[in-house]
Design an enzyme around this catalytic site. Structure first.
Site, PDB file in Angstrom:
ATOM      1  N   GLY A  82       0.826  -1.206   0.000  1.00  0.00           N
ATOM      2  CA  GLY A  82       0.000   0.000   0.000  1.00  0.00           C
ATOM      3  C   GLY A  82       0.856   1.249   0.000  1.00  0.00           C
ATOM      4  O   GLY A  82       2.059   1.184   0.247  1.00  0.00           O
ATOM      5  N   LEU A  83       0.187   2.364  -0.288  1.00  0.00           N
ATOM      6  CA  LEU A  83       0.883   3.649  -0.262  1.00  0.00           C
ATOM      7  C   LEU A  83       0.782   4.213   1.153  1.00  0.00           C
ATOM      8  O   LEU A  83      -0.231   4.040   1.824  1.00  0.00           O
ATOM      9  CB  LEU A  83       0.245   4.610  -1.264  1.00  0.00           C
ATOM     10  N   LYS A  84       1.833   4.930   1.605  1.00  0.00           N
ATOM     11  CA  LYS A  84       1.841   5.275   3.028  1.00  0.00           C
ATOM     12  C   LYS A  84       2.302   6.685   3.368  1.00  0.00           C
ATOM     13  O   LYS A  84       2.564   6.971   4.543  1.00  0.00           O
ATOM     14  CB  LYS A  84       2.697   4.259   3.779  1.00  0.00           C
ATOM     15  N   SER A 124      -2.986   1.084  11.397  1.00  0.00           N
ATOM     16  CA  SER A 124      -2.199   2.178  11.974  1.00  0.00           C
ATOM     17  C   SER A 124      -2.948   2.835  13.120  1.00  0.00           C
ATOM     18  O   SER A 124      -4.186   2.948  13.089  1.00  0.00           O
ATOM     19  CB  SER A 124      -1.951   3.216  10.877  1.00  0.00           C
ATOM     20  N   TYR A 149      -4.755   8.886   3.757  1.00  0.00           N
ATOM     21  CA  TYR A 149      -3.984   7.679   4.098  1.00  0.00           C
ATOM     22  C   TYR A 149      -4.624   6.974   5.290  1.00  0.00           C
ATOM     23  O   TYR A 149      -4.873   5.767   5.273  1.00  0.00           O
ATOM     24  CB  TYR A 149      -2.526   8.056   4.405  1.00  0.00           C
ATOM     25  N   LYS A 153      -6.723   3.146   5.813  1.00  0.00           N
ATOM     26  CA  LYS A 153      -6.487   2.116   6.839  1.00  0.00           C
ATOM     27  C   LYS A 153      -7.792   1.794   7.551  1.00  0.00           C
ATOM     28  O   LYS A 153      -8.121   0.628   7.802  1.00  0.00           O
ATOM     29  CB  LYS A 153      -5.437   2.607   7.846  1.00  0.00           C
ATOM     30  N   SER A 215      14.272  19.835  11.461  1.00  0.00           N
ATOM     31  CA  SER A 215      13.276  20.794  11.940  1.00  0.00           C
ATOM     32  C   SER A 215      12.358  20.070  12.911  1.00  0.00           C
ATOM     33  O   SER A 215      11.782  19.030  12.570  1.00  0.00           O
ATOM     34  CB  SER A 215      12.438  21.327  10.780  1.00  0.00           C
ATOM     35  N   ARG A 291       3.387  21.115  12.463  1.00  0.00           N
ATOM     36  CA  ARG A 291       2.974  20.551  11.175  1.00  0.00           C
ATOM     37  C   ARG A 291       1.463  20.312  11.221  1.00  0.00           C
ATOM     38  O   ARG A 291       0.953  19.723  12.191  1.00  0.00           O
ATOM     39  CB  ARG A 291       3.723  19.236  10.944  1.00  0.00           C
TER      40      ARG A 291
HETATM   41  C1  WQD Z   1       6.654  11.945  14.781  1.00  0.00           C
HETATM   42  C2  WQD Z   1       6.851  13.231  15.583  1.00  0.00           C
HETATM   43  C3  WQD Z   1       6.223  15.216  14.386  1.00  0.00           C
HETATM   44  C4  WQD Z   1       9.386  14.911  11.329  1.00  0.00           C
HETATM   45  C5  WQD Z   1       3.039   9.166  10.769  1.00  0.00           C
HETATM   46  C6  WQD Z   1       1.707   8.746  10.230  1.00  0.00           C
HETATM   47  C7  WQD Z   1       1.350   7.402  10.750  1.00  0.00           C
HETATM   48  C8  WQD Z   1       2.409   6.397  10.409  1.00  0.00           C
HETATM   49  C9  WQD Z   1       3.746   6.879  10.887  1.00  0.00           C
HETATM   50  C10 WQD Z   1       3.080   5.487   8.292  1.00  0.00           C
HETATM   51  C11 WQD Z   1       5.699  14.225  15.437  1.00  0.00           C
HETATM   52  C12 WQD Z   1       7.704  15.213  14.669  1.00  0.00           C
HETATM   53  C13 WQD Z   1       8.531  14.688  12.408  1.00  0.00           C
HETATM   54  C14 WQD Z   1      10.283  16.012  11.370  1.00  0.00           C
HETATM   55  C15 WQD Z   1       9.444  16.565  13.555  1.00  0.00           C
HETATM   56  N1  WQD Z   1       2.383   6.229   9.002  1.00  0.00           N
HETATM   57  N2  WQD Z   1       8.574  15.499  13.505  1.00  0.00           N
HETATM   58  N3  WQD Z   1      10.274  16.793  12.475  1.00  0.00           N
HETATM   59  O1  WQD Z   1       3.189  11.794  12.325  1.00  0.00           O
HETATM   60  O2  WQD Z   1       3.363  10.308  14.378  1.00  0.00           O
HETATM   61  O3  WQD Z   1       2.950   9.300  12.184  1.00  0.00           O
HETATM   62  O4  WQD Z   1       4.000   8.187  10.432  1.00  0.00           O
HETATM   63  O5  WQD Z   1       3.347   4.959   7.433  1.00  0.00           O
HETATM   64  O6  WQD Z   1       0.148   7.008  10.228  1.00  0.00           O
HETATM   65  O7  WQD Z   1       0.715   9.677  10.609  1.00  0.00           O
HETATM   66  O8  WQD Z   1       5.160  10.203  12.645  1.00  0.00           O
HETATM   67  O9  WQD Z   1       7.604  10.355  12.344  1.00  0.00           O
HETATM   68  O10 WQD Z   1       6.109  11.873  10.988  1.00  0.00           O
HETATM   69  O11 WQD Z   1       6.362  12.284  13.427  1.00  0.00           O
HETATM   70  O12 WQD Z   1       9.491  17.320  14.530  1.00  0.00           O
HETATM   71  O13 WQD Z   1      11.040  16.282  10.414  1.00  0.00           O
HETATM   72  O14 WQD Z   1       8.011  13.917  15.075  1.00  0.00           O
HETATM   73  O15 WQD Z   1       5.677  16.511  14.527  1.00  0.00           O
HETATM   74  O16 WQD Z   1       5.550  14.859  16.669  1.00  0.00           O
HETATM   75  P1  WQD Z   1       3.613  10.523  12.947  1.00  0.00           P
HETATM   76  P2  WQD Z   1       6.375  11.165  12.260  1.00  0.00           P
END
Ligand code: WQD
Length: 337
Positions: A82-84, A124, A149, A153, A215, A291
């Site tokens: 799947g796409l993620k 998820s 996305y 799920k 960031s 974000r």
């Molecule tokens: C984690 C934390 C960000 C990047 C997502 C999907 C979920 C699953 C996993 C997958 C958050 C912070 C992130 C950056 C940052 N999907 N962050 N700087 O959003 O919990 O989950 O990925 O296939 O369905 O929603 O994971 O790793 O993106 O973020 O500060 O450059 O890190 O704000 O608090 P998330 P994440």
């Protein structure tokens, strides 16, 4: 008898394949390599010393699925295909609904045609979403998804549950929290295309000098240090949960939804500092805006996995940081594509 892993060349699927082979299952992989490379399968074979029968196939195709189910004795399916990418799903919602729903439905239909009952699905924690207070338990009313996305799920869970209600399919729907880390060999790991969206691949790429700085998206959340809190889980622990789900379905009919998380939250800053400490490498970072769509905190109650599957996460945040860095150091450009 074999286990079919769809999306078996991907980050999750390749680690699942390793754990299945280590548990003495035969593995068949189907992957169309949209977001993965065949090389990952070679690496799985290198780790385990075992062979995998691989199909460069799209599992939305009935013909390809029929071929796979006819040429192999498939005992159960682990559906990781799947796409993620969350952001991409907002820009291309129809693509996400089409690919994710079609592959899941076609796979379930092929299982019915060939009399295969067991379906393990990569769901998820994103399906809980805004409606649910943390920590998340499986009986909460999910469906607060904030992007297409996540909705795919959620919808695939519904589809699998309805399929299970006919009595022809058994389903274990695994709600992953935040999978990070890599196999300790450093031979397989996460290899996102382009600029990483997720935190750990970004940190790892900063660590090896591929990106200048991280960031951090917001430090004004109502959390102990103001940065977002997540339940990070080592991908090897996660993969082991799939093997136990296969075992569980040998004895149980119907369907279950099961969280795979550690039950512990870690903030962005805590993860960055753990990575720096464990690997003795600086991670330059700046605080930026929040974000869109991010929640302040997400973590699991992981009791059901322990009760039903006998599964608990064993690896620590330190293990995750060590193994992510080990993979990235050995493969600074991922699989090299
Ligand atoms: C984690 C934390 C960000 C990047 C997502 C999907 C979920 C699953 C996993 C997958 C958050 C912070 C992130 C950056 C940052 N999907 N962050 N700087 O959003 O919990 O989950 O990925 O296939 O369905 O929603 O994971 O790793 O993106 O973020 O500060 O450059 O890190 O704000 O608090 P998330 P994440």
């Amino acid at each position: 008898m074999s286990i079919l892993v769809t999306g078996g060349a991907g980050f999750l699927g390749s680690h699942v394949a390793v754990e299945l082979l280590e548990a003495d299952y035969d593995v068949v992989v189907a992957d169309n390599y949209v977001n993965s490379v065949p090389k990952a399968i070679g690496r799985v074979e290198e780790i385990t010393g075992k062979k995998i029968k691989t199909y460069g196939a799209d599992v939305s195709s009935d013909e390809e699925l029929d071929r796979i189910f006819t040429e192999n004795e498939i005992e159960a399916v682990i559906h990781c295909a799947g796409l993620k990418a969350v952001g991409e799903s907002v820009e291309k919602p129809l693509l996400y609904y089409k690919v994710n729903l079609e592959t899941a439905i076609a796979t379930l239909q092929a299982m019915e045609r060939h009399g295969v009952r067991g379906f393990v699905f990569s769901s998820s924690a994103t399906v809980y979403g805004e409606n649910c207070p943390v920590p998340y338990t499986e009986d909460m009313p999910a469906g607060g998804c904030t992007n297409p996305y996540g909705w795919t799920k959620y919808m695939i869970e519904r589809i699998a549950i309805d399929a299970a209600k006919t009595g022809k399919i058994d389903a274990v729907l695994l709600r992953y929290f935040n999978p990070i880390g890599a196999h300790p060999s450093g031979l397989i790991g996460e290899d996102p295309a382009g600029i990483p969206n997720n935190l750990m691949p970004y940190i790892s790429q900063v660590a090896v000098g591929r990106r200048e700085k991280l960031s951090i998206f917001g430090d004004d959340y109502p959390t102990p240090d103001g940065t977002g809190v997540r339940d990070y889980i080592h991908v090897v622990d996660l993969a082991k949960g799939h093997v136990l789900a296969i075992e569980y379905m040998k004895e149980h009919r119907g369907y279950e939804i099961i969280n795979l998380g550690t039950g512990r939250g870690t903030s962005v800053l805590e993860l960055v500092h753990a990575f720096e400490r464990v690997n003795n490498v600086p991670i330059p970072h700046v605080i930026t805006e929040r974000r869109a769509g991010d929640l302040a905190e997400v973590w699991a109650v992981a009791d059901k996995a322990r009760r039903l599957l006998g599964w608990t996460a064993e690896l620590t945040v330190e293990d995750m940081c060590r193994d992510s860095y080990n993979w990235q150091k050995k493969n600074p450009n991922g699989y090299g594509n």
